[in-house]
Design a protein around this motif. Structure first.
Motif, PDB file in Angstrom:
ATOM      1  N   HIS A 129       0.835  -1.202   0.000  1.00  0.00           N
ATOM      2  CA  HIS A 129       0.000   0.000   0.000  1.00  0.00           C
ATOM      3  C   HIS A 129       0.870   1.253   0.000  1.00  0.00           C
ATOM      4  O   HIS A 129       0.613   2.212  -0.738  1.00  0.00           O
ATOM      5  CB  HIS A 129      -0.914  -0.018   1.228  1.00  0.00           C
ATOM      6  CG  HIS A 129      -1.827   1.155   1.313  1.00  0.00           C
ATOM      7  ND1 HIS A 129      -2.310   1.633   2.509  1.00  0.00           N
ATOM      8  CD2 HIS A 129      -2.336   1.976   0.354  1.00  0.00           C
ATOM      9  CE1 HIS A 129      -3.078   2.675   2.288  1.00  0.00           C
ATOM     10  NE2 HIS A 129      -3.118   2.906   0.993  1.00  0.00           N
TER      11      HIS A 129
ATOM     12  N   THR B 197       3.937   1.523  -1.173  1.00  0.00           N
ATOM     13  CA  THR B 197       4.593   1.610  -2.470  1.00  0.00           C
ATOM     14  C   THR B 197       3.631   2.133  -3.535  1.00  0.00           C
ATOM     15  O   THR B 197       3.993   2.996  -4.352  1.00  0.00           O
ATOM     16  CB  THR B 197       5.142   0.241  -2.889  1.00  0.00           C
ATOM     17  OG1 THR B 197       6.112  -0.190  -1.931  1.00  0.00           O
ATOM     18  CG2 THR B 197       5.792   0.302  -4.259  1.00  0.00           C
ATOM     19  N   ARG B 198       2.389   1.628  -3.545  1.00  0.00           N
ATOM     20  CA  ARG B 198       1.400   2.095  -4.523  1.00  0.00           C
ATOM     21  C   ARG B 198       1.111   3.586  -4.351  1.00  0.00           C
ATOM     22  O   ARG B 198       1.012   4.333  -5.331  1.00  0.00           O
ATOM     23  CB  ARG B 198       0.096   1.299  -4.381  1.00  0.00           C
ATOM     24  CG  ARG B 198       0.147  -0.120  -4.875  1.00  0.00           C
ATOM     25  CD  ARG B 198      -1.253  -0.685  -5.050  1.00  0.00           C
ATOM     26  NE  ARG B 198      -2.061  -0.574  -3.834  1.00  0.00           N
ATOM     27  CZ  ARG B 198      -2.084  -1.477  -2.854  1.00  0.00           C
ATOM     28  NH1 ARG B 198      -1.319  -2.571  -2.958  1.00  0.00           N
ATOM     29  NH2 ARG B 198      -2.854  -1.323  -1.808  1.00  0.00           N
ATOM     30  N   THR B 199       0.967   4.007  -3.107  1.00  0.00           N
ATOM     31  CA  THR B 199       0.637   5.408  -2.838  1.00  0.00           C
ATOM     32  C   THR B 199       1.768   6.327  -3.276  1.00  0.00           C
ATOM     33  O   THR B 199       1.542   7.366  -3.913  1.00  0.00           O
ATOM     34  CB  THR B 199       0.345   5.608  -1.343  1.00  0.00           C
ATOM     35  OG1 THR B 199      -0.731   4.750  -0.950  1.00  0.00           O
ATOM     36  CG2 THR B 199      -0.031   7.047  -1.051  1.00  0.00           C
TER      37      THR B 199
ATOM     38  N   ARG C 120       4.129   5.692  -5.490  1.00  0.00           N
ATOM     39  CA  ARG C 120       4.256   5.656  -6.959  1.00  0.00           C
ATOM     40  C   ARG C 120       3.172   6.523  -7.607  1.00  0.00           C
ATOM     41  O   ARG C 120       3.431   7.233  -8.591  1.00  0.00           O
ATOM     42  CB  ARG C 120       4.161   4.215  -7.459  1.00  0.00           C
ATOM     43  CG  ARG C 120       4.452   4.084  -8.968  1.00  0.00           C
ATOM     44  CD  ARG C 120       4.095   2.691  -9.459  1.00  0.00           C
ATOM     45  NE  ARG C 120       4.975   1.683  -8.921  1.00  0.00           N
ATOM     46  CZ  ARG C 120       6.119   1.306  -9.490  1.00  0.00           C
ATOM     47  NH1 ARG C 120       6.518   1.885 -10.608  1.00  0.00           N
ATOM     48  NH2 ARG C 120       6.847   0.356  -8.950  1.00  0.00           N
ATOM     49  N   ALA C 121       1.951   6.474  -7.075  1.00  0.00           N
ATOM     50  CA  ALA C 121       0.860   7.267  -7.634  1.00  0.00           C
ATOM     51  C   ALA C 121       1.140   8.758  -7.497  1.00  0.00           C
ATOM     52  O   ALA C 121       0.809   9.544  -8.382  1.00  0.00           O
ATOM     53  CB  ALA C 121      -0.454   6.911  -6.940  1.00  0.00           C
TER      54      ALA C 121
END
Length: 263
Positions: free
Chosen positions: A242, A244-246, A248-249
């Protein structure tokens, strides 16, 4: 007050400083003026700022310009460390980049600008080539000079105080367990807090908290944190993935690449 300013680099018309402050008591400093145009990026913490024509709180989501003729006063929170990146520009460079025409008071920065100021700081610490550092400084100041002045706020004094209390709570700990807990801590209903915060700050509490958490991730990476699972737990992400996704976004790259840039 314990204040440390480290001059990391100088170039043609600019200087890069790392400013760290720990205050023992909550009180306003005496009015003070400075030399040159000082563009200040808050990296960690939250403090009160008074400059001609503006008074309020600044946090890690903003940058502000202090003109040579401006006297400022600051109120830090007792026992909390506030850290800032400070770019000092001479009059010629400030005029060339449009910094001398920036409004008084804070400007809301976006994730690329925040990452860029941290990259300037990291490059100055490493002693990067002066040519490249100067180009990054010029790009960064130019981007900030093009930001629009915030138009949110202007409501009741009680609404402003509530929004500032919520900002301080989230800046102190962006990993609040729930929206309900935050509203309870502030003594208001969830609906009232949500409505007032959006009106005063210009964005939702959820968005504000998300951007603060990404800033906190960058801050910890700068400090050398390598255990992303532990970092995710401390900052209130569901898990490592979570986080990492945040990140990257928001920034277009994963934490591993940011570590190479900011380390």
């Amino acid at each position: 007050m314990a204040s440390t300013t480290i001059r990391l680099a100088t170039g043609d018309g600019f200087a890069v400083d790392d400013l760290r402050v720990v205050e023992r008591a909550r009180s306003w400093t005496r009015p003070e003026a400075g030399a040159g145009y000082r563009l200040v990026f808050v990296r960690r913490g939250l403090f009160g700022l008074r400059v001609p024509g503006w008074s309020g709180l600044v946090d890690p989501l903003v940058a502000y310009l202090r003109r040579p003729e401006d006297e400022q006063r600051i109120a830090h929170r007792p026992g909390a460390e506030d850290t800032c990146t400070v770019l000092t520009l001479d009059g010629e460079l400030a005029a060339e980049l449009g910094a001398d025409r920036m409004p008084r008071g804070p400007l809301r920065t976006d994730p690329p600008i925040d990452l860029a100021q941290r990259a300037v700081l990291a490059g100055a610490r490493r002693g990067d080539d002066g040519f490249g550092l100067a180009e990054r400084v010029v790009w960064l100041v130019r981007q900030v000079s093009r930001l629009d002045e915030r138009e949110a706020g202007g409501g009741k004094p009680s609404h402003r105080r509530l929004a500032e209390s919520a900002r301080e709570a989230l800046a102190t700990d962006p990993a609040w367990p729930s929206f309900t807990a935050l509203a309870g801590e502030l003594g208001v209903s969830r609906a009232h807090l949500s409505r007032v915060f959006r009106a005063e700050v210009g964005e939702s509490l959820t968005r504000y908290r998300a951007r603060l958490r990404v800033r906190a991730v960058l801050d910890r990476i700068e400090d050398g944190e390598t255990n992303l699972a532990r970092l995710a737990a401390e900052l209130g992400f569901a898990d490592h993935a979570h986080l990492t996704r945040t990140v990257r976004a928001e920034l277009g790259r994963p934490p591993a690449r940011l570590r190479a840039l900011l380390g």
